[in-house]
Design a protein around this motif. Structure first.
Motif, PDB file in Angstrom:
ATOM      1  N   ALA A   1       0.817  -1.222   0.000  1.00 28.69           N
ATOM      2  CA  ALA A   1       0.000   0.000   0.000  1.00 28.69           C
ATOM      3  C   ALA A   1       0.845   1.263   0.000  1.00 28.69           C
ATOM      4  O   ALA A   1       0.376   2.318   0.388  1.00 28.69           O
ATOM      5  CB  ALA A   1      -0.977   0.030   1.178  1.00 28.69           C
TER       6      ALA A   1
ATOM      7  N   PRO B   1       6.181  -8.049  17.378  1.00 27.10           N
ATOM      8  CA  PRO B   1       4.917  -7.607  17.975  1.00 27.10           C
ATOM      9  C   PRO B   1       3.821  -7.570  16.925  1.00 27.10           C
ATOM     10  O   PRO B   1       4.102  -7.355  15.735  1.00 27.10           O
ATOM     11  CB  PRO B   1       5.220  -6.207  18.490  1.00 27.10           C
ATOM     12  CG  PRO B   1       6.645  -5.938  18.226  1.00 27.10           C
ATOM     13  CD  PRO B   1       7.249  -7.079  17.512  1.00 27.10           C
ATOM     14  N   ALA B   2       2.607  -7.780  17.358  1.00 30.79           N
ATOM     15  CA  ALA B   2       1.496  -7.848  16.399  1.00 30.79           C
ATOM     16  C   ALA B   2       1.354  -6.506  15.675  1.00 30.79           C
ATOM     17  O   ALA B   2       1.684  -5.450  16.221  1.00 30.79           O
ATOM     18  CB  ALA B   2       0.200  -8.168  17.140  1.00 30.79           C
ATOM     19  N   ALA B   3       0.859  -6.587  14.463  1.00 33.96           N
ATOM     20  CA  ALA B   3       0.729  -5.380  13.641  1.00 33.96           C
ATOM     21  C   ALA B   3      -0.183  -4.381  14.337  1.00 33.96           C
ATOM     22  O   ALA B   3      -1.225  -4.736  14.862  1.00 33.96           O
ATOM     23  CB  ALA B   3       0.174  -5.740  12.280  1.00 33.96           C
ATOM     24  N   GLN B   4       0.252  -3.130  14.302  1.00 37.57           N
ATOM     25  CA  GLN B   4      -0.556  -2.118  14.991  1.00 37.57           C
ATOM     26  C   GLN B   4      -1.657  -1.564  14.096  1.00 37.57           C
ATOM     27  O   GLN B   4      -2.796  -1.455  14.496  1.00 37.57           O
ATOM     28  CB  GLN B   4       0.349  -0.971  15.457  1.00 37.57           C
ATOM     29  CG  GLN B   4       1.173  -1.365  16.674  1.00 37.57           C
ATOM     30  CD  GLN B   4       2.042  -0.232  17.112  1.00 37.57           C
ATOM     31  OE1 GLN B   4       2.155   0.763  16.430  1.00 37.57           O
ATOM     32  NE2 GLN B   4       2.673  -0.398  18.261  1.00 37.57           N
ATOM     33  N   SER B   5      -1.261  -1.191  12.889  1.00 38.63           N
ATOM     34  CA  SER B   5      -2.249  -0.533  12.024  1.00 38.63           C
ATOM     35  C   SER B   5      -2.367  -1.356  10.753  1.00 38.63           C
ATOM     36  O   SER B   5      -1.558  -1.248   9.862  1.00 38.63           O
ATOM     37  CB  SER B   5      -1.802   0.876  11.692  1.00 38.63           C
ATOM     38  OG  SER B   5      -0.532   0.805  11.104  1.00 38.63           O
ATOM     39  N   GLU B   6      -3.372  -2.206  10.727  1.00 39.33           N
ATOM     40  CA  GLU B   6      -3.535  -3.059   9.561  1.00 39.33           C
ATOM     41  C   GLU B   6      -4.061  -2.239   8.384  1.00 39.33           C
ATOM     42  O   GLU B   6      -5.090  -1.559   8.503  1.00 39.33           O
ATOM     43  CB  GLU B   6      -4.497  -4.198   9.898  1.00 39.33           C
ATOM     44  CG  GLU B   6      -4.528  -5.310   8.877  1.00 39.33           C
ATOM     45  CD  GLU B   6      -3.174  -5.964   8.673  1.00 39.33           C
ATOM     46  OE1 GLU B   6      -2.896  -6.353   7.534  1.00 39.33           O
ATOM     47  OE2 GLU B   6      -2.387  -6.075   9.640  1.00 39.33           O
ATOM     48  N   ALA B   7      -3.325  -2.280   7.286  1.00 38.86           N
ATOM     49  CA  ALA B   7      -3.790  -1.682   6.029  1.00 38.86           C
ATOM     50  C   ALA B   7      -4.208  -0.225   6.174  1.00 38.86           C
ATOM     51  O   ALA B   7      -5.316   0.164   5.866  1.00 38.86           O
ATOM     52  CB  ALA B   7      -4.951  -2.495   5.443  1.00 38.86           C
ATOM     53  N   GLN B   8      -3.308   0.580   6.674  1.00 40.57           N
ATOM     54  CA  GLN B   8      -3.598   2.022   6.681  1.00 40.57           C
ATOM     55  C   GLN B   8      -3.385   2.558   5.273  1.00 40.57           C
ATOM     56  O   GLN B   8      -2.487   2.136   4.564  1.00 40.57           O
ATOM     57  CB  GLN B   8      -2.658   2.737   7.651  1.00 40.57           C
ATOM     58  CG  GLN B   8      -2.921   4.225   7.694  1.00 40.57           C
ATOM     59  CD  GLN B   8      -1.921   4.932   8.586  1.00 40.57           C
ATOM     60  OE1 GLN B   8      -1.220   4.314   9.360  1.00 40.57           O
ATOM     61  NE2 GLN B   8      -1.872   6.250   8.468  1.00 40.57           N
TER      62      GLN B   8
ATOM     63  N   TYR C   1      -1.964   4.817   2.849  1.00 39.77           N
ATOM     64  CA  TYR C   1      -0.892   5.806   2.780  1.00 39.77           C
ATOM     65  C   TYR C   1      -1.129   6.653   1.543  1.00 39.77           C
ATOM     66  O   TYR C   1      -0.587   6.347   0.495  1.00 39.77           O
ATOM     67  CB  TYR C   1       0.452   5.129   2.639  1.00 39.77           C
ATOM     68  CG  TYR C   1       0.838   4.233   3.783  1.00 39.77           C
ATOM     69  CD1 TYR C   1       1.205   4.777   4.999  1.00 39.77           C
ATOM     70  CD2 TYR C   1       0.880   2.871   3.612  1.00 39.77           C
ATOM     71  CE1 TYR C   1       1.587   3.954   6.029  1.00 39.77           C
ATOM     72  CE2 TYR C   1       1.268   2.055   4.649  1.00 39.77           C
ATOM     73  CZ  TYR C   1       1.611   2.603   5.853  1.00 39.77           C
ATOM     74  OH  TYR C   1       1.987   1.802   6.869  1.00 39.77           O
TER      75      TYR C   1
ATOM     76  N   ARG D   1       4.887  -0.562   7.418  1.00 38.46           N
ATOM     77  CA  ARG D   1       3.551  -1.073   7.125  1.00 38.46           C
ATOM     78  C   ARG D   1       3.024  -1.936   8.258  1.00 38.46           C
ATOM     79  O   ARG D   1       1.868  -1.832   8.644  1.00 38.46           O
ATOM     80  CB  ARG D   1       3.609  -1.874   5.822  1.00 38.46           C
ATOM     81  CG  ARG D   1       2.430  -2.778   5.540  1.00 38.46           C
ATOM     82  CD  ARG D   1       1.335  -2.018   4.822  1.00 38.46           C
ATOM     83  NE  ARG D   1       0.360  -2.929   4.256  1.00 38.46           N
ATOM     84  CZ  ARG D   1      -0.574  -3.540   4.971  1.00 38.46           C
ATOM     85  NH1 ARG D   1      -0.626  -3.379   6.277  1.00 38.46           N
ATOM     86  NH2 ARG D   1      -1.441  -4.344   4.372  1.00 38.46           N
ATOM     87  N   TYR D   2       3.906  -2.827   8.784  1.00 33.24           N
ATOM     88  CA  TYR D   2       3.407  -3.828   9.721  1.00 33.24           C
ATOM     89  C   TYR D   2       3.677  -3.499  11.171  1.00 33.24           C
ATOM     90  O   TYR D   2       3.114  -4.126  12.055  1.00 33.24           O
ATOM     91  CB  TYR D   2       4.024  -5.195   9.392  1.00 33.24           C
ATOM     92  CG  TYR D   2       3.476  -5.775   8.120  1.00 33.24           C
ATOM     93  CD1 TYR D   2       2.228  -6.379   8.111  1.00 33.24           C
ATOM     94  CD2 TYR D   2       4.178  -5.690   6.937  1.00 33.24           C
ATOM     95  CE1 TYR D   2       1.707  -6.894   6.950  1.00 33.24           C
ATOM     96  CE2 TYR D   2       3.662  -6.202   5.765  1.00 33.24           C
ATOM     97  CZ  TYR D   2       2.424  -6.798   5.790  1.00 33.24           C
ATOM     98  OH  TYR D   2       1.898  -7.298   4.632  1.00 33.24           O
TER      99      TYR D   2
END
Lengths: 171, 510, 103
Positions: A49, A115-122, A124, C53-54
């Motif tokens: 993205a 660490p788990a993804a913080q912002s899935e599919a932001q 940009y 991204r992740y």
């Protein structure tokens, strides 16, 4: 699922072209392989993205840098004794070191619990990136522009024929 | 001399040994593809949702590929029969193909707006292939006709009947049958790849190229930059092809292309920045919709700086399409055919297709950025009631106010300008190209960029100065358009006097 | 395997990095070494964008990758200028030949 299919396809293209660079013995074929890698990485940016980055990669890298590289290859192509093939000992040492490094890195990367993804599919979008670039990251941006100026002057200086072997003016 | 007909163009050029092999391969591949498509189609009936759409799209592509293979087998096996058929039924077949391609390409995109994007992309690429092949065959014939008229000749007159309209089709079939020659001592892999490296980007940029606000494969927020990037990629194919040919003419062509690219890309980028600054976005549909209010709102006529930027952009795209006066990489009178010297048959056709696709894309991009995109000179607001009315009103709105037809018309007009310049201007030298681009156009575009920045900061949109300059630029543009139109009318009116005596008897209406 | 995450991109970047390293270490053509450097820089770019991204969700990774692309272009321009001079001076492009300190 589509993301996975797209990723594996692109990863195959990127890795295959990078490996092509490794085994190619012809410098122009290496440039073609580099084109595959650069294009694949640009599409990977699209997949993540980061549209603007993918496009910049295509314009600057594939459209600009690669042309400069091919140009350089053509200007220096008649060099006598171009041996792209490395010595056997060098190749062996390089292979061992690189495989060792790759194995180490991959083990490290796979074992690390990220660490788990913080912002899935932001999303940009370009406006957001531009605002960030000219507010938060203004100082590095200005430094890069100064550096580019220096590079331009330096390249122009390097490219001018030196005093000794200046060719006679053709008019 | 006997008449040269479609049939002659189709006379077999295959050697006795190669022909059965080619027929076997083509028909085998065709059968495999068609069977695969049928299997996928059957499979698709069991699937639902996304997978159904994807399977269907792949099946359609397979079916088209298989059909083309079978068609190729028939052409190779029975060239004379195909030639006779083309001669009898050529025009209806051609029109049918046009209709079929438009339906296949664009109907799903319009009827199916929220289907998976991958399906739309596949269909848009299929549509682009169809559009490019049709446009290229039209533009090649047209270029030869225009060139002929400019040189007081007739151009192609024989194949197909009316003014040799089928010349490109016959040429295409001939090229298709030619042997694929690899130069000795060249790099075979690179030589083969180069044609695709040029062709694929030229084609894939049609995904992001909007034909109207709704008729677009993918409306990206970086659409403009993506198209410019794909323009730049085709150059690498030219370089690689010239290098791999192992021929000094090809090599010279490739080197010239490299020099030329480095020169023109900077002014091209700078002149692109002007519409981006005015619109504040890279999204092409937004830039297009900005110019909906009549031709005085077209970006080129906003103020003097945008007008200059439009001109520099036009010149830079001329260089990026490798058209005269910047056709140094090809330079048929100096370098045989430049980077294409060693190419023959299908691969040569790919290079030509890429060139004409880029020409159309450059013309369409000029129209979108500076000359009102898909809008007619009338303000689109006048026809707002039609746009939502019954179907016939919508169709009328598309023809009179704004629609893909206008973009195609404008694109073809700019292609015509490119052809016109090619056959009018002499080719300039490489140092002159670099001088013109770097020492003339680059400073001009930089000054224009600065001036536009200050304009936007200091001059408010509705002020007297802005309106007056807008009006002045519009009048200037209208005068130029009227001048071109009156020259065209004059030429048509007195064509008998203007064209050489040799061709007078063949002109239409005599 | 089907859920694409950070690790996938990082492993790909590691492979790209090692390929670039090998190319830089063994090729006997200065332009080849430059190509190796481009591979390494691309690996870094993938890493940065993947982290942004992740993990962070901020613009930092993308901005850094943008700078990498720009700097790589500058680097290539300078490197090619140097190589052309080198070739003009020594008649070869083998980096091992340039072991004299005096021109």
């Amino acid at each position: 699922m589509y993301e996975a299919i797209a990723f594996y396809l692109l990863a195959a293209v990127v890795a295959g072209s990078a490996f092509g660079c490794v085994i190619a013995t012809n410098i122009v074929r290496m440039a073609l392989c580099l084109l595959g890698t650069l294009g694949g990485v640009a599409l990977l940016y699209f997949l993540m993205a980061a549209n603007f980055l993918g496009v910049v990669q295509l314009i600057v890298y594939a459209g600009g840098t690669l042309i400069v590289i091919v140009f350089g290859v053509m200007l220096t192509s008649r060099a006598a004794g171009v041996r792209l093939r490395p010595k056997r000992s060098e190749a062996l040492a390089g292979t061992l070191i690189c495989i060792g490094l790759l194995a180490g890195l991959v083990t490290l990367l796979v074992r690390t619990a990220w660490p788990a993804a913080q912002s899935e599919a932001q999303a940009y979008d370009v406006a957001w990136l531009g605002n960030e670039l000219l507010s938060t990251y203004l100082v590095p941006f200005e430094m890069v522009s100064v550096l580019l100026l220096a590079v331009m002057i330096g390249a122009a200086f390097l490219a001018q024929p030196s005093g000794k072997d200046k060719e006679p003016e053709e008019r | 001399m006997a008449e040269f007909t479609t049939e002659d163009a189709l006379r077999s050029r295959w050697s006795a040994a190669a022909r059965p092999r080619a027929v076997r391969w083509f028909s085998g591949l065709g059968v495999v593809f068609v069977l695969g498509a049928a299997a996928l189609g059957l499979l698709a009936t069991r699937l639902t949702g996304m997978s159904y759409a994807v399977a269907l799209a792949v099946a359609v592509v397979l079916l088209l590929t298989g059909g083309s293979c079978l068609g190729a087998a028939v052409v190779v096996q029975y060239p004379r029969a195909v030639g006779r058929l083309l001669q009898r039924l050529g025009l209806p077949l051609f029109l049918l193909a046009v209709a079929a391609i438009i339906v296949v390409a664009w109907a799903p995109v319009l009827l199916w707006p929220d289907k998976p994007l991958i399906v739309r992309d596949v269909l848009a690429v299929v549509g682009a292939v169809g559009f490019v092949s049709l446009f290229a065959s039209f533009a090649i014939w047209w270029e030869r006709k225009v060139a002929g008229r400019i040189q007081s000749r007739l151009g192609p007159m024989r194949v197909g009947g009316w003014h040799g309209w089928a010349q490109s089709i016959a040429d295409g079939l001939k090229l298709f049958q030619k042997e694929d020659i690899l130069p000795g001592g060249g790099d075979a892999v690179l030589f083969r790849m180069a044609a695709y490296v040029t062709f694929v980007p030229a084609l894939s940029l049609f995904i992001a190229l909007p034909f109207s606000a709704a008729w677009v494969g993918r409306d990206l927020d970086v659409g403009l930059l993506l198209i410019v990037a794909l323009f730049g990629l085709g150059v690498i194919g030219v370089l690689l092809g010239g290098w791999a040919s192992n021929n000094k003419w090809s090599m010279y062509g490739a080197m010239r292309e490299a020099c030329q690219v480095i020169s023109y890309e900077i002014p091209l980028g700078f002149s692109l920045l002007i519409p981006i600054m005015v619109a504040g976005t890279l999204r092409l549909t937004t830039i297009g919709e900005l110019q909906a209010g009549g031709f005085w709102t077209w970006l080129a006529f906003r103020n003097p700086f945008t007008l200059i930027a439009a001109l520099t952009f036009l010149i830079a795209t001329l260089a990026s399409c490798k058209r005269a006066p910047f056709d140094l990489p090809e330079a048929e009178s100096e370098l045989v055919a430049g980077y294409m010297t060693e190419y023959s048959g299908f691969r040569w056709a790919l290079f030509m297709f890429a060139e004409y696709a880029e020409m159309f894309a450059a013309g369409a991009l000029t129209a979108i950025l500076f000359f009102g995109a898909w809008h007619s000179p009338l303000p689109a607001a006048w026809g707002a009631a039609w746009a939502t009315g019954p179907l016939w009103q919508q169709a009328l709105h598309g023809v009179v106010f704004s629609g893909p037809l206008w973009l195609i018309f404008k694109g073809i007009f700019f292609v015509y300008v490119q052809i016109w310049l090619r056959w009018t201007l002499p080719r300039i030298r490489l140092d002159q190209v670099m001088h013109a681009c770097v020492q003339f156009m680059l400073p001009v575009t930089m000054v224009v960029l600065l001036a536009q920045t200050f304009w936007q900061l200091l001059v408010p949109a509705g002020s007297v100065l802005a309106v007056a300059l807008n009006l002045a630029c519009t009048v200037l543009g209208a005068l130029v358009a009227l001048g071109i139109a009156s020259i065209a009318v004059y030429g048509l009116r007195y064509r008998r006097r203007l064209v050489g005596t040799l061709v007078v008897d063949h002109l239409p209406g005599s | 395997m089907l859920a694409i995450g950070l690790t996938h991109y990082l492993v790909l970047a590691a492979f790209l990095f090692c390929c670039g390293l090998y190319v830089m270490a063994t090729k006997r053509n200065a332009v080849g070494i430059l190509i190796g450097a481009e591979l390494v820089l691309n690996a870094a770019g993938i890493n940065l964008v993947a982290f942004s991204r992740y993990e962070t969700g901020l613009a930092d990774g993308q901005i850094a990758a943008l700078f990498i692309i720009v700097l790589a272009a500058a680097e290539a321009a300078i490197a090619i200028a140097i190589f052309v001079n080198y070739y003009r001076l020594l008649g070869t492009i083998d980096p091992d030949a340039g072991d004299r300190l005096r021109g």
